[in-house]
Design an enzyme around this catalytic site. Structure first.
Site, PDB file in Angstrom:
ATOM      1  N   GLY A   2       0.804  -1.216   0.000  1.00 55.08           N
ATOM      2  CA  GLY A   2       0.000   0.000   0.000  1.00 55.08           C
ATOM      3  C   GLY A   2       0.835   1.261   0.000  1.00 55.08           C
ATOM      4  O   GLY A   2       0.422   2.294   0.542  1.00 55.08           O
TER       5      GLY A   2
ATOM      6  N   THR B 265       1.518   3.571  -2.070  1.00 59.11           N
ATOM      7  CA  THR B 265       1.288   4.535  -3.149  1.00 59.11           C
ATOM      8  C   THR B 265       0.934   5.927  -2.647  1.00 59.11           C
ATOM      9  O   THR B 265       0.837   6.859  -3.445  1.00 59.11           O
ATOM     10  CB  THR B 265       0.160   4.040  -4.076  1.00 59.11           C
ATOM     11  OG1 THR B 265      -1.028   3.829  -3.296  1.00 59.11           O
ATOM     12  CG2 THR B 265       0.551   2.742  -4.764  1.00 59.11           C
TER      13      THR B 265
ATOM     14  N   ASN C 230       2.468  -1.658   5.437  1.00 64.36           N
ATOM     15  CA  ASN C 230       1.866  -0.339   5.535  1.00 64.36           C
ATOM     16  C   ASN C 230       0.343  -0.357   5.376  1.00 64.36           C
ATOM     17  O   ASN C 230      -0.343   0.549   5.831  1.00 64.36           O
ATOM     18  CB  ASN C 230       2.496   0.563   4.463  1.00 64.36           C
ATOM     19  CG  ASN C 230       1.818   1.905   4.345  1.00 64.36           C
ATOM     20  OD1 ASN C 230       2.003   2.787   5.174  1.00 64.36           O
ATOM     21  ND2 ASN C 230       1.004   2.071   3.302  1.00 64.36           N
TER      22      ASN C 230
ATOM     23  N   TYR D 133     -11.071  -1.333  15.296  1.00 60.55           N
ATOM     24  CA  TYR D 133      -9.801  -0.861  14.721  1.00 60.55           C
ATOM     25  C   TYR D 133      -8.699  -0.957  15.768  1.00 60.55           C
ATOM     26  O   TYR D 133      -7.610  -1.493  15.508  1.00 60.55           O
ATOM     27  CB  TYR D 133      -9.953   0.580  14.227  1.00 60.55           C
ATOM     28  CG  TYR D 133      -8.655   1.255  13.874  1.00 60.55           C
ATOM     29  CD1 TYR D 133      -7.917   0.864  12.763  1.00 60.55           C
ATOM     30  CD2 TYR D 133      -8.161   2.305  14.654  1.00 60.55           C
ATOM     31  CE1 TYR D 133      -6.719   1.483  12.437  1.00 60.55           C
ATOM     32  CE2 TYR D 133      -6.971   2.930  14.333  1.00 60.55           C
ATOM     33  CZ  TYR D 133      -6.255   2.510  13.227  1.00 60.55           C
ATOM     34  OH  TYR D 133      -5.063   3.130  12.911  1.00 60.55           O
TER      35      TYR D 133
ATOM     36  N   LYS E   2      -5.341  -3.528  15.725  1.00 59.30           N
ATOM     37  CA  LYS E   2      -3.965  -3.057  15.853  1.00 59.30           C
ATOM     38  C   LYS E   2      -3.287  -3.613  17.102  1.00 59.30           C
ATOM     39  O   LYS E   2      -2.065  -3.788  17.130  1.00 59.30           O
ATOM     40  CB  LYS E   2      -3.938  -1.523  15.850  1.00 59.30           C
ATOM     41  CG  LYS E   2      -4.270  -0.905  14.493  1.00 59.30           C
ATOM     42  CD  LYS E   2      -3.248  -1.289  13.442  1.00 59.30           C
ATOM     43  CE  LYS E   2      -3.412  -0.497  12.164  1.00 59.30           C
ATOM     44  NZ  LYS E   2      -2.357  -0.806  11.165  1.00 59.30           N
TER      45      LYS E   2
ATOM     46  N   ILE F 136      -1.528  11.739  12.661  1.00 56.51           N
ATOM     47  CA  ILE F 136      -0.652  12.166  11.572  1.00 56.51           C
ATOM     48  C   ILE F 136      -1.503  12.826  10.489  1.00 56.51           C
ATOM     49  O   ILE F 136      -2.597  12.354  10.166  1.00 56.51           O
ATOM     50  CB  ILE F 136       0.118  10.956  10.984  1.00 56.51           C
ATOM     51  CG1 ILE F 136       0.820  10.168  12.099  1.00 56.51           C
ATOM     52  CG2 ILE F 136       1.126  11.443   9.944  1.00 56.51           C
ATOM     53  CD1 ILE F 136       1.838  10.943  12.900  1.00 56.51           C
TER      54      ILE F 136
END
Length: 244
Positions: A7, A9, A84, A151, A155, A184
């Site tokens: 991933g 990109t 990623n 989520y 993780k 982020i």
């Protein structure tokens, strides 16, 4: 040296590709958007980085296995795998959570890393200072925001996978670590109003959002010889947000 970034990109993945490319790695990025891949490859080329794109849906075991088969047809080894791929996947509270939603979020965040790590091990065994980088999140500590509990749980599973892989692969000299970003400034938060994002800064000791490059630089350190005695760790990158 070669690095595979799933991933890679856009966002933190592309920043990691630039960071590692500048450090001398040939970059292989995977993803599902040919348009994003074209832009990413142009960006990397502008930095003088040798790179290529392989289409793969990281949530599909067959796609991932085929991707690494293609890599093995050209190269006899890789040195770095950056898992990623991942994301929020949407929001649902547990009481109303659909099983299909739970499975999709787990597949996006956990299955993707498991599939890629398993497929990459034979190539990493023959690499130089080989390592795997996984992505956790500050949500593991906080439990996630409203509707983001699964989520956070997915993780948390990544943190367990990181330590388990570190133990399992130590005999081969393969190090495994994870980065755990805070808030982020990426497209991850594209659906969040800017004023809300700005308000979040008050909950961060450094009073700002992080930049993708600040996560990428830690990844660059973790895969380098400077981190040769670090494995099984989860590195927090959150400007002090976790302490408040």
């Amino acid at each position: 040296m070669r690095a595979v970034i799933t991933g890679g990109t856009s966002g933190i993945g592309l920043s990691a590709a630039i960071e590692l490319g500048k450090a001398g790695y040939e970059i292989i990025i995977t993803g599902i958007s040919q348009e994003d891949a074209k832009t990413a490859l142009e960006t990397l080329e502008n930095h003088g980085i040798k790179s290529q794109f392989i289409y793969a849906d990281s949530m599909k075991e067959e796609d991932v296995n085929l991707c690494f088969e293609k890599i093995a047809q050209t190269y006899d080894s890789i040195d770095v795998l950056v898992n990623n791929v991942g994301g929020l996947g949407g929001r649902q509270r547990f009481e109303e959570m659909e099983t299909s939603f739970m499975r999709r979020v787990m597949a996006l965040n956990f299955d993707s890393a498991f599939f890629a790590s398993r497929a990459a091990i034979p190539l990493l065994k023959k690499g130089k200072n080989p390592s795997i980088i996984n992505y956790s999140t500050i949500a593991v500590t906080s439990g996630g925001g409203p509707g983001a509990g699964i989520y956070a749980a997915s993780k948390a599973a990544i943190e367990g996978l990181t330590r388990a892989l570190a133990k399992d692969l130590a005999d081969y000299g393969i190090r495994v670590n994870a980065v755990s970003p805070g808030t982020i400034d990426t497209a991850f938060h594209s659906a969040t109003k800017r004023e809300i994002l700005d308000s979040w800064k008050e909950g961060i000791l450094m009073k700002r959002l992080g930049e993708p490059s600040e996560v990428a630089s830690v990844i660059g350190f973790l895969v380098s010889e400077k981190a040769s005695f670090i494995t099984g760790e989860v590195i927090q990158i959150n400007g002090g947000q976790v302490f408040i």
